[in-house]
Design an enzyme around this catalytic site. Sequence first.
Site, PDB file in Angstrom:
ATOM      1  N   SER A 112      14.713  27.805  -0.886  1.00  0.00           N
ATOM      2  CA  SER A 112      15.496  26.835  -1.640  1.00  0.00           C
ATOM      3  C   SER A 112      16.848  27.380  -2.096  1.00  0.00           C
ATOM      4  CB  SER A 112      14.649  26.358  -2.827  1.00  0.00           C
ATOM      5  OG  SER A 112      15.278  25.301  -3.475  1.00  0.00           O
ATOM      6  N   HIS A 113      17.030  27.461  -3.405  1.00  0.00           N
ATOM      7  CA  HIS A 113      18.316  27.840  -3.980  1.00  0.00           C
ATOM      8  C   HIS A 113      18.447  29.350  -4.146  1.00  0.00           C
ATOM      9  CE1 HIS A 113      15.149  27.248  -6.839  1.00  0.00           C
ATOM     10  NE2 HIS A 113      15.714  28.172  -7.583  1.00  0.00           N
ATOM     11  N   ASP A 276      21.868  22.477  -2.666  1.00  0.00           N
ATOM     12  CA  ASP A 276      21.349  23.844  -2.583  1.00  0.00           C
ATOM     13  C   ASP A 276      20.971  24.216  -1.144  1.00  0.00           C
ATOM     14  OD1 ASP A 276      19.001  22.393  -2.240  1.00  0.00           O
ATOM     15  OD2 ASP A 276      17.789  23.858  -3.319  1.00  0.00           O
ATOM     16  N   ASP A 278      18.321  24.289   0.787  1.00  0.00           N
ATOM     17  CA  ASP A 278      17.538  23.417   1.660  1.00  0.00           C
ATOM     18  C   ASP A 278      17.800  21.937   1.410  1.00  0.00           C
ATOM     19  OD1 ASP A 278      16.341  23.688  -0.844  1.00  0.00           O
ATOM     20  OD2 ASP A 278      14.362  23.186  -0.072  1.00  0.00           O
ATOM     21  N   ASP A 280      17.694  19.913  -1.322  1.00  0.00           N
ATOM     22  CA  ASP A 280      16.997  18.996  -2.237  1.00  0.00           C
ATOM     23  C   ASP A 280      17.612  18.962  -3.638  1.00  0.00           C
ATOM     24  OD1 ASP A 280      16.075  21.515  -2.826  1.00  0.00           O
ATOM     25  OD2 ASP A 280      13.934  21.036  -2.665  1.00  0.00           O
ATOM     26  N   ARG A 281      18.443  19.939  -3.982  1.00  0.00           N
ATOM     27  CA  ARG A 281      19.081  19.914  -5.311  1.00  0.00           C
ATOM     28  C   ARG A 281      20.504  19.382  -5.230  1.00  0.00           C
ATOM     29  NH1 ARG A 281      17.721  25.238  -8.890  1.00  0.00           N
ATOM     30  NH2 ARG A 281      15.460  25.000  -8.795  1.00  0.00           N
ATOM     31  N   LYS A 375      12.615  16.093  -3.733  1.00  0.00           N
ATOM     32  CA  LYS A 375      13.891  15.680  -4.299  1.00  0.00           C
ATOM     33  C   LYS A 375      14.927  15.665  -3.178  1.00  0.00           C
ATOM     34  CE  LYS A 375      14.317  20.352  -6.185  1.00  0.00           C
ATOM     35  NZ  LYS A 375      13.131  20.984  -6.739  1.00  0.00           N
TER      36      LYS A 375
HETATM   37  C1  G1P Z   1      12.531  25.921 -10.483  1.00  0.00           C
HETATM   38  C2  G1P Z   1      12.886  24.739 -11.350  1.00  0.00           C
HETATM   39  C3  G1P Z   1      11.951  23.590 -11.058  1.00  0.00           C
HETATM   40  C4  G1P Z   1      11.985  23.258  -9.571  1.00  0.00           C
HETATM   41  C5  G1P Z   1      11.715  24.491  -8.759  1.00  0.00           C
HETATM   42  C6  G1P Z   1      11.905  24.230  -7.275  1.00  0.00           C
HETATM   43  O1  G1P Z   1      11.223  26.350 -10.766  1.00  0.00           O
HETATM   44  O2  G1P Z   1      12.853  25.072 -12.715  1.00  0.00           O
HETATM   45  O3  G1P Z   1      12.330  22.487 -11.828  1.00  0.00           O
HETATM   46  O4  G1P Z   1      11.025  22.304  -9.251  1.00  0.00           O
HETATM   47  O5  G1P Z   1      12.605  25.540  -9.138  1.00  0.00           O
HETATM   48  O6  G1P Z   1      13.178  23.785  -6.960  1.00  0.00           O
HETATM   49  P1  G1P Z   1      10.889  27.557 -11.768  1.00  0.00           P
HETATM   50  O7  G1P Z   1      11.637  28.766 -11.267  1.00  0.00           O
HETATM   51  O8  G1P Z   1      11.417  27.149 -13.109  1.00  0.00           O
HETATM   52  O9  G1P Z   1       9.406  27.697 -11.728  1.00  0.00           O
HETATM   53 ZN    ZN Z   2      15.828  23.471  -2.836  1.00  0.00          ZN
END
Ligand code: G1P
Ligand code: ZN
Length: 539
Positions: A112-113, A276, A278, A280-281, A375
């Site tokens: 992801s991010h 981000d 992938d 989704d953000r 998302k």
């Molecule tokens: C984080 C975000 C959460 C999101 C997740 C995946 O998780 O806080 O809202 O769903 O990334 O994108 P966390 O690191 O807080 O567990």
């Molecule tokens: Zn992501």
Amino acid sequence: MIKTIQTKPYTDQKMGTAGLRKKSKVVMQEHYIENFVQSIFNVIGDLKGKTYVLGGDGRFYNDIAIQKIIKMAAANGVSKLIIGQNGFLSTPASSNIILKNKLDGGFVLSASHNPGGENGDFGIKYANQSGGQCPSSTSDKIYQQTLTISEFKIDDAPDIDLSKLGTQTLGAMQIEVIDPVKDYVEMMERIFDFSALKKLFSNGFTMRFDAMNAVTGPYAQRIFEDILGAAKGSVVNAVPLPDFGGLHPDPNLIYAQELVDLMFSEKAPDFGAANDGDGDRNMILGKKFFVTPSDSLAILTDYFDLIPAYKNGIFGVAKSAATSTAVSRVAEAHNIGYYEVPTGWKYFVNLMDSNRITFCGEESFGTGSSHIREKDGIWAVLFWLSIIAATGKSVEEITRDHWKKYGRSYYMRFDFEGIDTNVADKLMADLENKLPSLNNQQFGTYQVKEAAPFVYHDPVDGSDTKNGLIVKFTDGSRIVYRLSGTGSSGATLRIYLEKYDTTKLNENPLAMLQNLLEIALNIAEVKSRTGKQHADVIT
Ligand code: G1P
Ligand code: ZN
């Protein structure tokens, strides 16, 4: 030829908030991917007749992991894989492919991010037939498998060419390589009024979309520039790179710095957004103006009837417990269902499947709807553009009008990163024990109304999940504490603060939350236990 290979378990293959996330070097260990994927296949059981989607955000090791999964799928009897060309698929696009084709699930190769590259992170998200990530009950079973696994099956074939569109075979398994963008674009065209958006751009509206050298570049160029007519070059950092060009592909005020600098300069276009790794953000910006994700969810929900796909009504809305309560007031005004779930998109899936909600979102730059079960960054951008096109207002005007109508939830998140795991676990355990003693206590002008762990009872599958600790005050302010479940080393403590006001609408959020921050740090003894005087990241 199908081979059965002996292997030894790894003890750290437990999925977190969103799939398995590890340092690339951890994933590169011998049989690491194979163990995890075989464990998933073992839990699914009979794979005959099953079809999965496969793709990722193009980060380092995507190409190697994808070949391993293809060969293992063939050896384990999967009937068909649908794969994004060159191994690319955004998370929202994968979810769409699963739902549209009624597949059995899929694999998204992404952290992801989190940053990518050999020294960055890698990850795998496993989705089931819902189109969303598997529930905790399934990921628990997969984890148990990873602890006892002793062998995996793999086809000893040469690598598959993923650059050519069309169908090929590996043993008895079919492999269909698809355009990763096409189905996604068609879905967006069904949801939004593209002709209204074209008009917006032909009237001179300007935007900057920052794909952060990650997977959304090709999606954003096709949609915003080629179809909707945004000026060429509106989409920047549009070529996905294995290390994201060194960027931390998290669309927030800190990591999307290039975009933020532009949007807060005299040269700012009308609208700015970033996605981000992938896809989704999302982050939404106006000229010299930032929209918090919590407000964004509330605003999109308030304007649902402007969008063709939702104009006949929406079921309800949900947010994660840590997200601000802004959307609750919109839900009340529209008389629609409202739910609070633990952090993690998978908790929205049952609510969408059972038609309890249409929209959902998290403070962590995630917004989406039941068009898929993840998302969706570009969806959120198109929604904002649609509101701008319909109202003729700027991002700032839309947001300020919202505060005038509903009041404003001042909201910020403070992250304390790289804490020793034992220190973090003890902090949370001790804080949980302390919560009952906080009830009715006075801290300056704040009086505690209720202090308790957040426990979610899923109305669909009956499961209970505990995630985070919440201190609520009599004036509606809240402190939420939780540990991140997406990191790849050490622990991150997240502290979320919220204060609601109906008269002071134009204050500086940090100034509004300063007292609450001190209270939050004191209650949890953050400074003395972590040795940190300040948060590492504030969003
Ligand atoms: C984080 C975000 C959460 C999101 C997740 C995946 O998780 O806080 O809202 O769903 O990334 O994108 P966390 O690191 O807080 O567990
Ligand atoms: Zn992501």
